[in-house]
Write an enzyme that holds these catalytic residues in place. Structure first.
Site, PDB file in Angstrom:
ATOM      1  N   TYR A 155       0.842  -1.213   0.000  1.00 29.26           N
ATOM      2  CA  TYR A 155       0.000   0.000   0.000  1.00 29.26           C
ATOM      3  C   TYR A 155       0.873   1.257   0.000  1.00 29.26           C
ATOM      4  CZ  TYR A 155      -3.195   3.536   1.947  1.00 29.26           C
ATOM      5  OH  TYR A 155      -3.928   4.685   2.175  1.00 29.26           O
TER       6      TYR A 155
HETATM    7  N1  LIG Z   1      -8.765   6.663   5.857  1.00 24.55           N
HETATM    8  C1  LIG Z   1      -7.481   6.824   6.118  1.00 24.55           C
HETATM    9  O1  LIG Z   1      -7.034   6.689   7.257  1.00 24.55           O
HETATM   10  C2  LIG Z   1      -6.526   7.214   5.015  1.00 24.55           C
HETATM   11  C3  LIG Z   1      -5.219   7.569   5.371  1.00 24.55           C
HETATM   12  C4  LIG Z   1      -4.327   7.930   4.371  1.00 24.55           C
HETATM   13  C5  LIG Z   1      -4.719   7.920   3.051  1.00 24.55           C
HETATM   14  N2  LIG Z   1      -5.996   7.565   2.728  1.00 24.55           N
HETATM   15  C6  LIG Z   1      -6.352   7.578   1.294  1.00 24.55           C
HETATM   16  O2  LIG Z   1      -7.490   8.408   1.116  1.00 24.55           O
HETATM   17  C7  LIG Z   1      -8.253   7.940   0.004  1.00 24.55           C
HETATM   18  C8  LIG Z   1      -9.714   7.755   0.429  1.00 24.55           C
HETATM   19  O3  LIG Z   1      -9.742   6.780   1.467  1.00 24.55           O
HETATM   20  P1  LIG Z   1     -11.031   6.508   2.395  1.00 24.55           P
HETATM   21  O4  LIG Z   1     -10.519   6.214   3.734  1.00 24.55           O
HETATM   22  O5  LIG Z   1     -12.051   7.557   2.211  1.00 24.55           O
HETATM   23  O6  LIG Z   1     -11.538   5.115   1.732  1.00 24.55           O
HETATM   24  P2  LIG Z   1     -12.999   4.419   1.723  1.00 24.55           P
HETATM   25  O7  LIG Z   1     -13.822   4.912   2.844  1.00 24.55           O
HETATM   26  O8  LIG Z   1     -12.715   2.961   1.582  1.00 24.55           O
HETATM   27  O9  LIG Z   1     -13.626   4.971   0.354  1.00 24.55           O
HETATM   28  C9  LIG Z   1     -13.008   4.622  -0.853  1.00 24.55           C
HETATM   29  C10 LIG Z   1     -13.757   5.239  -2.013  1.00 24.55           C
HETATM   30  O10 LIG Z   1     -13.059   4.861  -3.214  1.00 24.55           O
HETATM   31  C11 LIG Z   1     -13.960   4.217  -4.099  1.00 24.55           C
HETATM   32  N3  LIG Z   1     -13.242   3.217  -4.906  1.00 24.55           N
HETATM   33  C12 LIG Z   1     -12.541   2.136  -4.488  1.00 24.55           C
HETATM   34  N4  LIG Z   1     -12.048   1.470  -5.546  1.00 24.55           N
HETATM   35  C13 LIG Z   1     -12.440   2.162  -6.652  1.00 24.55           C
HETATM   36  C14 LIG Z   1     -12.251   1.988  -8.050  1.00 24.55           C
HETATM   37  N5  LIG Z   1     -11.542   0.940  -8.526  1.00 24.55           N
HETATM   38  N6  LIG Z   1     -12.799   2.884  -8.899  1.00 24.55           N
HETATM   39  C15 LIG Z   1     -13.526   3.932  -8.435  1.00 24.55           C
HETATM   40  N7  LIG Z   1     -13.745   4.154  -7.117  1.00 24.55           N
HETATM   41  C16 LIG Z   1     -13.207   3.268  -6.242  1.00 24.55           C
HETATM   42  C17 LIG Z   1     -15.030   3.624  -3.223  1.00 24.55           C
HETATM   43  O11 LIG Z   1     -16.210   3.485  -4.001  1.00 24.55           O
HETATM   44  P3  LIG Z   1     -17.100   2.117  -4.011  1.00 24.55           P
HETATM   45  O12 LIG Z   1     -17.506   1.863  -2.598  1.00 24.55           O
HETATM   46  O13 LIG Z   1     -18.206   2.444  -4.927  1.00 24.55           O
HETATM   47  O14 LIG Z   1     -16.196   1.058  -4.546  1.00 24.55           O
HETATM   48  C18 LIG Z   1     -15.174   4.722  -2.163  1.00 24.55           C
HETATM   49  O15 LIG Z   1     -15.995   5.756  -2.626  1.00 24.55           O
HETATM   50  C19 LIG Z   1      -7.563   6.651  -0.462  1.00 24.55           C
HETATM   51  O16 LIG Z   1      -6.725   6.937  -1.556  1.00 24.55           O
HETATM   52  C20 LIG Z   1      -6.739   6.227   0.745  1.00 24.55           C
HETATM   53  O17 LIG Z   1      -5.634   5.448   0.389  1.00 24.55           O
HETATM   54  C21 LIG Z   1      -6.899   7.213   3.675  1.00 24.55           C
END
Ligand SMILES: NC(=O)c1ccc[n+]([C@@H]2O[C@H](COP(=O)([O-])OP(=O)(O)OC[C@H]3O[C@@H](n4cnc5c(N)ncnc54)[C@H](OP(=O)(O)O)[C@@H]3O)[C@@H](O)[C@H]2O)c1
Length: 247
Positions: A155
């Site tokens: 990741y």
């Molecule tokens: N949460 C954290 O602690 C954290 C920390 C650092 C970085 N991040 C980064 O922040 C970003 C958002 O994370 P999050 O925590 O909000 O994640 P999340 O709650 O799992 O939401 C992920 C989103 O991405 C969409 N998605 C996943 N695979 C996809 C694909 N192949 N094509 C189009 N859409 C897709 C999902 O849509 P569906 O449900 O429709 O698939 C959902 O809307 C990510 O890049 C993650 O790596 C998060």
């Protein structure tokens, strides 16, 4: 190519829930017309659009898997059709499956590469070719690139690739006044982060943060709003670690 005027059309990949949904709501509040992208969560994406419209904003939900070849192209086509030329791309969608490197399957490795690197690469390429001058490209990394925690190998490697492409694309597009940045959150309370973690582990992680709490999606949306707005024009080629000071 004409120059982007604010407000404009914004695409937020993966904005059916979590951080992306908060960004979509915030950019709509800032006056932009927003494309709410999702892969599987049609109902959730429709809910985000309904919230934006109820608050007087403009949004449309568009299904597209950013991990496959034509996903991003279809997203730009749909955005231009709905609202006109795109000025802001937020490469937010991503996946995270944690495992010691020794146990990562080929399938999980390939999936991370296809979505977290391939999706962002294709987003950047499409934006480089289709964004108006003065546009904004904001992609998502993670603070784990700095923290280098065990279990995060694949990741974090995908996000390191995002950071490198960000620095280089900023230099390639600077002449057109397009800014290119990455946001690298620490733990944010979303499904991606909470999934599979015990209450005990969560309490321990919360305690490690100098501000003694996890980030919330709105904390991150504020940073994106700044980078996407007129005040962010002079910030480019940067990775902003939005994490309450944890690293
Ligand atoms: N949460 C954290 O602690 C954290 C920390 C650092 C970085 N991040 C980064 O922040 C970003 C958002 O994370 P999050 O925590 O909000 O994640 P999340 O709650 O799992 O939401 C992920 C989103 O991405 C969409 N998605 C996943 N695979 C996809 C694909 N192949 N094509 C189009 N859409 C897709 C999902 O849509 P569906 O449900 O429709 O698939 C959902 O809307 C990510 O890049 C993650 O790596 C998060």
């Amino acid at each position: 190519m004409t120059e982007t005027v604010h407000p404009t059309t914004a695409i937020v990949t993966g904005s059916s829930k979590g951080i992306g949904a908060a960004i979509a709501r915030r950019l709509a509040r800032d006056g932009h017309a927003v494309v709410v992208n999702y892969a599987r969560g049609a109902e959730e994406a429709a809910g985000v659009v309904a919230e934006i419209e109820a608050a007087g904003g403009r949004a449309v939900a568009v299904q597209a898997d950013i991990g496959v070849a034509d996903g991003i192209t279809r997203l730009f086509d749909a955005a231009e059709k709905a609202f006109g030329p795109v000025g802001i791309l937020v490469n937010n969608a991503g996946i995270m499956k944690l495992s010691p490197l020794a146990n990562v399957s080929d399938a999980d490795f390939e999936q991370h590469m296809a979505i977290n690197v391939g999706g962002v690469f294709r987003g950047m390429r499409e934006a480089a070719n289709r964004l108006a001058d003065g546009g904004r490209i904001i992609s998502f990394s993670t603070s784990v690139v700095g923290m280098k925690l065990p279990g995060y190998g694949v990741y974090a490697a995908t996000k390191a690739a995002v950071e490198t492409m960000t620095h280089i694309l900023a230099k390639e597009l600077g002449g057109r006044k397009i800014t290119v940045n990455a946001v690298a959150p620490g733990p944010v309370e979303t499904e991606l982060f909470l999934n599979g973690k015990s209450e005990e582990l969560l309490a321990q992680l919360r305690g490690q943060n100098p501000q003694k709490r996890f980030g919330q999606p709105d904390d991150i949306a504020r940073v994106v709003s700044f980078l996407a707005g007129p005040d962010g024009q002079w910030v480019s080629g940067q990775v902003i670690r939005a994490n309450g000071g944890v690293v």
